[in-house]
Motif scaffolding. Sequence first.
Motif, short mmCIF file in Angstrom:
data_model
loop_
_atom_site.label_atom_id
_atom_site.label_comp_id
_atom_site.label_asym_id
_atom_site.label_seq_id
_atom_site.Cartn_x
_atom_site.Cartn_y
_atom_site.Cartn_z
N PHE A 251 0.82 -1.38 0.08
CA PHE A 251 0.35 0.19 0.00
C PHE A 251 0.52 1.52 -0.15
CE2 PHE A 251 -2.19 -3.28 2.47
CZ PHE A 251 -3.73 -3.04 1.75
N LEU A 252 0.70 2.27 -1.05
CA LEU A 252 1.49 3.55 -1.05
C LEU A 252 0.00 4.75 -0.78
CD1 LEU A 252 3.54 2.80 -4.41
CD2 LEU A 252 4.24 3.03 -1.71
N PHE A 253 0.08 5.46 0.39
CA PHE A 253 -0.81 6.53 -0.18
C PHE A 253 0.34 8.09 -0.41
CE2 PHE A 253 -2.02 2.79 2.22
CZ PHE A 253 -3.37 2.59 2.10
N VAL A 254 -0.46 9.08 -0.84
CA VAL A 254 0.15 9.80 -0.83
C VAL A 254 -0.96 11.87 0.06
CG1 VAL A 254 -0.71 10.27 -2.54
CG2 VAL A 254 1.30 11.72 -1.52
N ASN A 255 -1.81 12.02 0.86
CA ASN A 255 -1.88 12.73 0.92
C ASN A 255 -3.12 12.37 1.84
OD1 ASN A 255 0.39 14.86 0.53
ND2 ASN A 255 -0.90 16.30 -0.67
N HIS A 256 -3.23 10.66 2.11
CA HIS A 256 -3.91 9.77 2.77
C HIS A 256 -5.06 9.75 1.04
CE1 HIS A 256 -3.67 11.28 6.88
NE2 HIS A 256 -3.62 12.33 6.27
N ARG A 257 -4.63 9.87 0.14
CA ARG A 257 -5.00 8.70 -0.79
C ARG A 257 -4.11 7.84 -1.40
NH1 ARG A 257 -7.98 11.74 -4.74
NH2 ARG A 257 -7.84 13.69 -3.88
N PHE A 258 -4.87 6.41 -2.07
CA PHE A 258 -4.24 5.66 -2.52
C PHE A 258 -3.78 5.35 -3.66
CE2 PHE A 258 -4.52 1.65 -4.71
CZ PHE A 258 -3.35 0.74 -4.12
N PHE A 259 -2.79 5.12 -4.10
CA PHE A 259 -2.33 5.53 -5.41
C PHE A 259 -1.42 4.00 -5.89
CE2 PHE A 259 1.14 7.33 -2.94
CZ PHE A 259 2.52 6.71 -3.94
N LYS A 260 -0.91 3.56 -7.15
CA LYS A 260 0.20 2.50 -7.23
C LYS A 260 1.30 3.57 -8.87
CE LYS A 260 -3.82 -1.03 -8.04
NZ LYS A 260 -4.68 -1.45 -8.94
N ASP A 261 2.41 3.15 -7.57
CA ASP A 261 3.39 3.43 -8.75
C ASP A 261 4.24 2.04 -8.37
OD1 ASP A 261 5.61 5.29 -9.25
OD2 ASP A 261 4.43 6.81 -8.89
N ASN A 262 4.31 1.83 -9.57
CA ASN A 262 5.81 1.19 -10.55
C ASN A 262 7.03 1.27 -10.19
OD1 ASN A 262 3.71 -0.80 -11.02
ND2 ASN A 262 3.44 -0.46 -13.17
N TYR A 263 7.41 2.74 -9.78
CA TYR A 263 8.88 2.96 -9.75
C TYR A 263 9.02 3.47 -8.64
CZ TYR A 263 12.45 7.04 -10.17
OH TYR A 263 13.16 7.27 -10.48
N LEU A 264 7.73 3.53 -7.54
CA LEU A 264 8.66 4.16 -6.19
C LEU A 264 8.10 2.08 -5.32
CD1 LEU A 264 6.63 7.22 -4.98
CD2 LEU A 264 9.04 6.78 -5.59
N HIS A 265 7.58 1.54 -6.11
CA HIS A 265 7.71 -0.01 -5.66
C HIS A 265 9.41 -1.04 -5.97
CE1 HIS A 265 6.41 -3.63 -5.06
NE2 HIS A 265 7.57 -4.01 -6.27
N HIS A 266 9.35 -0.01 -6.90
CA HIS A 266 10.88 -0.57 -7.57
C HIS A 266 12.48 -0.27 -6.14
CE1 HIS A 266 14.85 -0.82 -9.50
NE2 HIS A 266 14.55 -1.85 -9.56
N ALA A 267 11.17 0.87 -5.44
CA ALA A 267 12.66 1.33 -4.55
C ALA A 267 12.54 0.98 -3.29
CB ALA A 267 12.40 3.05 -4.71
N ILE A 268 11.53 0.55 -3.00
CA ILE A 268 11.11 -0.27 -1.70
C ILE A 268 11.90 -1.60 -2.16
CG2 ILE A 268 9.32 -1.37 -0.06
CD1 ILE A 268 7.78 0.78 -1.52
N SER A 269 11.92 -2.06 -3.41
CA SER A 269 11.88 -3.93 -3.64
C SER A 269 13.44 -3.67 -3.53
CB SER A 269 11.48 -4.19 -5.06
OG SER A 269 10.16 -4.48 -5.26
N SER A 270 13.88 -2.98 -4.12
CA SER A 270 15.67 -2.19 -3.95
C SER A 270 16.16 -2.19 -2.76
CB SER A 270 16.13 -1.68 -4.86
OG SER A 270 15.52 0.19 -4.40
N ALA A 271 15.73 -2.16 -2.13
CA ALA A 271 16.01 -1.27 -0.83
C ALA A 271 15.67 -3.28 0.23
CB ALA A 271 14.99 -0.78 0.37
N TYR A 272 15.24 -4.48 -0.41
CA TYR A 272 14.87 -5.20 0.51
C TYR A 272 16.46 -6.39 -0.60
CZ TYR A 272 11.31 -5.06 3.28
OH TYR A 272 10.07 -4.95 3.73
N GLU A 273 16.75 -5.61 -1.61
CA GLU A 273 18.20 -6.88 -2.00
C GLU A 273 18.66 -7.55 -0.99
OE1 GLU A 273 21.18 -5.78 -6.27
OE2 GLU A 273 19.99 -4.40 -4.86
N ASN A 274 19.65 -8.53 -1.80
CA ASN A 274 20.06 -9.65 -1.03
C ASN A 274 19.03 -9.92 0.64
OD1 ASN A 274 21.67 -9.59 -2.69
ND2 ASN A 274 23.20 -7.35 -1.55
N LEU A 275 17.97 -9.71 1.04
CA LEU A 275 17.59 -9.61 1.71
C LEU A 275 15.80 -10.92 1.31
CD1 LEU A 275 17.25 -6.38 3.92
CD2 LEU A 275 18.86 -8.35 4.13
#
Length: 602
Positions: A251-275
């Motif tokens: 779940f991603l929210f901006v200013n209390h509004r749900f949204f979808k964003d593959n670019y920001l999802h990639h940022a989160i996934s890359s933080a889990y790299e090697n984990l």
Amino acid sequence: MPEIIHLLPDNIANQIAAGEVIQRPASVVKELVENAVDAGAQKIELHVKDAGKTLIQVIDDGKGMSEMDARMSFERHATSKITSAKDLFQLTTKGFRGEALASIAAIAHVEMDTVEKDAKIGTKIQIEGSKLKSQEPSTRLRGTSISVKNLFFNVPARRNFLKSDNIETKHITEEFERIALTHPEVTFIFSHNNNIIYNLESANLRKRIVDLYGKGFNTKLVPIEEETDLVKIYGFIVKPEFSRKTRGEQFLFVNHRFFKDNYLHHAISSAYENLISNKEYPSYFIFFEVTPDTIDVNIHPTKTEIKFQHEKSIYPILRSTVRSALGKYNISPSLDFEHEPQFDLSQEVLKQPVRQPEIKVNTNYNPFKDTSTSSQEKPLSPSLKPNKQEWEDFYKITEEAKVEQPTEIEFEEKQDNNSLKIQVHKKFLLTQVKSGLLLVHIPRANERILYETLMEQYMRHPISSQQLLFPYEYQLQATQKLEWENNKTIIQRLGFEWEWNGNMLVLGSIPSILEVENTAQCIDNILNKITFTEIDKGEIVHELIVSLAAATSKNSNKILSQEEMSYLIETLFQYEQHQYSPSGKRIINTITLDELNNFLSL
């Protein structure tokens, strides 16, 4: 020459607009509940019948509307949330286009009952297909109640394109959960067909997540927080060891509004790299706060896509914030010279039930016996010798599916049945064929055999069960319980019997071929299929039996005798789909003589 361009009647124009805004019952839920939030409600009730096709009712204790406002709210482009084009870039509310109620009223029977704060008399309005049927005074408590009945009654083509009740209910639940997460300070009640799905008291964000997804989430959550001139980021991520094989709670929210964003999802996934592995997905509940004029929420009718002015700058901030949280809570790999790694236990081991240790004594052991024979000539210890009876018991279920005359196949085992078979790392089987060497993936072969057998059994009668000495408990989320009950008949035919203790699944019986230690994995597989995947009724039996076969085949890593390996190959090749497992992974491969020669010539 006669004019060919003309204005559309209002009722047709409204139906066209409704097609953009109201795609399914979940769209109605989203618009009505968001309106209730914008009205300042502290308690919101959502009542649904027949997946929203018969009734969607939203009751709130918000500020309500006057008689004039109530009537105007059903007009196209009538809104209280913007007054000029400038307001589009300073939005602090959710619905703002003024199309929702007009679109809903164009394709359904709508009844609104609303009372302003401190007013004694309210207004009740009934509209059918954009036509006002009645408007009269009413008495009710402060707030608004809107009932939407017979959705798409005048657009039968749209109604026919709706999915099954299970799938439509799933979409409604997803919309509800997104809004409930965004506003943990609001009390929410959600019922379907008079059954309470959620009863959420006002709480903080962490408590709201736990109330929605189960008490087990409390220990899985890792808080994140970062504030810069561009963006404030806060929320929770889930520890890597609890990542899923399917996209679950992301779940991603901006200013209390749900949204979808593959670019920001990639940022989160890359933080889990090697984990986590590349085939796993992390769960997260992340909120962004930015100045309203740096985002555009008006680029898509459903408002789930948002354009950020500083997206490329937010990416590294988000990645760094997630990575920092993982490291801060000692989740990222680190060196600890005082730590003994040999005492570490994997999550799979920790999840297994505690077993009483067994002591095995080799009564044939003679300490004075000559041990000078080479390692190649040493016999296996009795504790390591293959237990043929266990293997035959494991496969006796396949007898019912055995075919008298095997189909013609490219495998020449029938012509060379005495060829030596070698088991490699308990996982692979290697044997000689005329064209070279045949390689068989043993667990996947077991999965195919079990799937074919179970499917044939299922078509004839329910799969046999084994009664548990002690009930097996498994905590479900409210949505998982709903989906489990929606598929009750199918799951019972798979061999499961259960009772409920709240959201706790209490299993009294499980399929006879399923080991107790694999029960949790099997339930996980089933829940992933019915909760996070859109499956039509025609496919759900196949998917659930695949889940059962996959969980059961994990038990097959054992040492096999020559007879057992021959039996495995013969049984596998009786099935037409012997080359691939039910989950689509390759089972067999042939290494040709030419390939062997080329390999040795390097």
